[in-house]
Design an enzyme around this catalytic site. Structure first.
Site, mmCIF file in Angstrom:
data_model
loop_
_atom_site.group_PDB
_atom_site.id
_atom_site.type_symbol
_atom_site.label_atom_id
_atom_site.label_comp_id
_atom_site.label_asym_id
_atom_site.label_seq_id
_atom_site.Cartn_x
_atom_site.Cartn_y
_atom_site.Cartn_z
ATOM 1 N N THR A 96 0.874 -1.172 0.000
ATOM 2 C CA THR A 96 0.000 0.000 0.000
ATOM 3 C C THR A 96 0.910 1.221 0.000
ATOM 4 O O THR A 96 1.563 1.525 0.997
ATOM 5 C CB THR A 96 -0.923 0.011 1.229
ATOM 6 N N LYS A 171 -7.225 1.632 -3.405
ATOM 7 C CA LYS A 171 -6.938 1.273 -2.017
ATOM 8 C C LYS A 171 -7.129 2.484 -1.090
ATOM 9 O O LYS A 171 -7.577 2.344 0.051
ATOM 10 C CB LYS A 171 -5.506 0.735 -1.893
ATOM 11 N N LYS A 239 -0.192 5.667 8.297
ATOM 12 C CA LYS A 239 0.596 5.750 7.061
ATOM 13 C C LYS A 239 -0.333 5.803 5.856
ATOM 14 O O LYS A 239 -0.178 6.643 4.954
ATOM 15 C CB LYS A 239 1.542 4.553 6.967
#
Length: 288
Positions: A96, A171, A239
């Site tokens: 990711t 995502k 994050k």
């Protein structure tokens, strides 16, 4: 196929295992060599000392590391994967990361005659272990069609979303939706406790209606019990949300709830809960 897998964290370790069980010839690389040797002892295959050595001769090279910089470290340089890959091979990134780094690596891969897919996953550690991940992919259709049957070894859904970077953008949407949902669930469970309701009975009934979600089914009870020492870490969610907020600045999207939930997670980090599950949004409500 002869494949390589770079990064044996909580996701990569079982994903690489599914590839081996499906009959592929798998070589792994991990920054901690001991983890790679443990994987080989469990699954067979081989371990390599560098990404380049792991990628040598591989038809597909998979990566699943921590962030943009980690990805660059295993892809570029004399010891990087691209230096060891042959023309016509495919690099599939399950990290990711940002859409920006996906487009950057796609351009570098194209120069090297290598196909590239950005393919972040959703489903968590359980999804990786059970081979039921959702994979959102960016890249060229012809490259996707070649890689999809192999990705399917650990996916229940694998969908091409558009050109390079599209998988990462998808995502981001996934994480934005989860952030708001988990905060709402935390507030609902907190309200239920203050109202003196039987939490387990409450979840049993509302999970059969319009409020139902994966988070409710899998995290509702543990929220009520104050159990957070498992699952997808707050550090990783922050994050991911940082990536979402940075992309929103570029494309003009308004993410007020996402920005607020990100600050709630920052509060949990300050309390020492960086490795707690994302459902720990309940904790600051219960213990202001």
């Amino acid at each position: 196929m002869k494949v390589a897998f770079l990064g044996l964290g909580v996701m990569g370790y079982p994903m690489a295992g599914h590839l081996k069980r499906a009959g592929h010839d798998v070589t792994v690389f991990n920054r901690s060599a001991a983890k790679a040797e443990k994987w080989v002892a469990t699954h067979g295959g081989a371990a390599a000392p560098t990404p380049r050595a792991a990628a040598a001769g591989a038809e597909i090279v998979f990566a699943c590391v921590g962030n943009d910089d980690d990805l660059r470290s295993v892809v570029y340089g004399d010891a990087g994967a691209l230096a060891g890959m042959s023309g016509g091979a495919i690099l599939v990134d399950h990290t990711t990361a940002s859409a920006e780094v996906a487009r950057e690596i796609e351009a570098g891969a194209r120069q090297a005659g290598v196909g590239f897919l950005d393919a972040p996953v959703s489903g968590g550690q359980a999804g990786a272990e059970n081979g039921k991940l959702t994979v959102m992919v960016g890249g060229e259709p012809a490259v996707f069609e070649r890689a999809k049957p192999v990705i399917d070894c650990y996916a229940r859904a694998c969908v091409l979303m558009g050109p390079a970077g599209s998988g990462q953008l998808a995502k981001m949407v996934n994480q934005i939706c989860i952030a708001g949902l988990v905060q709402a669930l935390a507030e609902g469970m907190h309200f239920a406790q203050k109202a003196g309701l039987d939490g387990a009975r409450l979840l049993e009934v509302i999970s059969k209606g319009a409020a139902q979600s994966w988070q409710m089914e899998n995290r509702g009870l543990t929220m009520l019990e104050g159990k957070f020492d498992f699952g997808f870490a707050v550090d990783w969610m922050r994050k991911d949300l940082g990536i979402c907020l940075a992309e929103a600045k570029r494309n003009g999207a308004q993410l007020p709830v996402t920005a607020l939930v990100d600050q709630f997670y920052a509060r949990i980090q300050r309390r020492g809960g960086g490795r707690w599950d994302t459902s720990s949004l309940m904790q600051p409500l219960s213990e202001p």
